[in-house]
Motif scaffolding. Structure first.
Motif, mmCIF file in Angstrom:
data_model
loop_
_atom_site.group_PDB
_atom_site.id
_atom_site.type_symbol
_atom_site.label_atom_id
_atom_site.label_comp_id
_atom_site.label_asym_id
_atom_site.label_seq_id
_atom_site.Cartn_x
_atom_site.Cartn_y
_atom_site.Cartn_z
ATOM 1 N N PHE A 98 38.833 -45.836 57.754
ATOM 2 C CA PHE A 98 37.580 -45.523 57.065
ATOM 3 C C PHE A 98 36.893 -46.793 56.556
ATOM 4 O O PHE A 98 35.719 -47.022 56.828
ATOM 5 C CB PHE A 98 37.800 -44.545 55.903
ATOM 6 N N ILE B 36 39.794 -40.374 50.320
ATOM 7 C CA ILE B 36 38.483 -40.949 50.649
ATOM 8 C C ILE B 36 37.474 -40.440 49.619
ATOM 9 O O ILE B 36 37.326 -39.233 49.440
ATOM 10 C CB ILE B 36 38.027 -40.564 52.079
ATOM 11 N N TYR C 197 31.960 -41.741 51.437
ATOM 12 C CA TYR C 197 31.906 -41.073 52.739
ATOM 13 C C TYR C 197 30.455 -40.791 53.129
ATOM 14 O O TYR C 197 30.035 -41.084 54.246
ATOM 15 C CB TYR C 197 32.726 -39.781 52.674
ATOM 16 N N LEU D 98 43.670 -37.965 53.581
ATOM 17 C CA LEU D 98 42.216 -37.834 53.738
ATOM 18 C C LEU D 98 41.531 -37.537 52.406
ATOM 19 O O LEU D 98 40.375 -37.914 52.200
ATOM 20 C CB LEU D 98 41.880 -36.734 54.752
ATOM 21 N N LYS E 27 41.777 -37.886 61.460
ATOM 22 C CA LYS E 27 42.778 -36.818 61.534
ATOM 23 C C LYS E 27 43.379 -36.739 62.937
ATOM 24 O O LYS E 27 44.597 -36.604 63.098
ATOM 25 C CB LYS E 27 42.133 -35.482 61.157
ATOM 26 N N LYS F 41 36.292 -38.344 59.068
ATOM 27 C CA LYS F 41 37.569 -37.666 58.824
ATOM 28 C C LYS F 41 38.139 -36.989 60.071
ATOM 29 O O LYS F 41 39.352 -36.969 60.254
ATOM 30 C CB LYS F 41 37.410 -36.632 57.707
ATOM 31 N N VAL G 200 44.453 -44.142 57.002
ATOM 32 C CA VAL G 200 43.174 -43.585 56.560
ATOM 33 C C VAL G 200 42.306 -44.676 55.946
ATOM 34 O O VAL G 200 41.127 -44.815 56.266
ATOM 35 C CB VAL G 200 43.384 -42.422 55.550
#
Length: 164
Positions: free
Chosen positions: A77, A108, A113, A105, A88, A84, A73
């Protein structure tokens, strides 16, 4: 490279050397159980040996699915700027349990984000040459959804920053 029928098949590893090789494989970077399982099958091990090696790797902490999910993750990111949804899907392909995906997740930061969506939107908006406002908006939203961001969050960011 051409396929050669005369080439001897790859030698299969015995359990002990496969264990050492698997430890090295896991020490190099975080791996999911499925990646290690695939690699062990590739090395010619049978299911019973494969599962016993995976169990041993977990017990010695060479293999940790939760640590892998967090690392995945973070990388996808922070480096690739994926949303996301796309992250995922990547974790599901690696057969990471749903609980661990949700937990990873959740790490984050929401403000980061939103900032990632805004940055991607501004960069893409500058390169869209479409004159029709409706088509421009559609192209921008489609692009951001392709990056794995959720529609409702995209809409929120675009409205808050007058990009649509």
């Amino acid at each position: 490279m051409e396929y050669n029928e005369n080439r001897p098949p790859k030698p299969t590893l015995d359990k002990r050397s496969a264990m050492l090789k698997a430890e090295s494989y896991c020490a190099y970077q975080e791996r999911s159980q499925q990646e290690v399982r695939n690699k062990l099958y590739e090395w010619g091990l049978h299911q019973q040996d494969t599962e016993s090696i995976i169990t041993e790797l977990i017990l010695t902490n060479f293999l940790n699915e939760e640590r892998f999910a967090a690392s995945y993750v973070s990388g996808k990111f922070n480096i690739k700027r994926w949303g996301k949804i796309k992250i995922k899907q990547g974790l599901k392909l690696k057969k990471v349990p749903e609980k661990m995906i949700i937990k990873a997740l959740a790490k984050i930061d929401y403000d980061d984000y939103l900032a990632a969506i805004l940055t991607a939107a501004e960069k893409k908006a500058a390169s869209i040459t479409e004159k029709d406002a409706y088509k421009r908006k559609n192209k921008l939203i489609t692009y951001l959804m392709g990056r794995g961001f959720e529609f409702n969050v995209i809409s929120e960011v675009l409205k808050d920053n007058q990009l649509i």
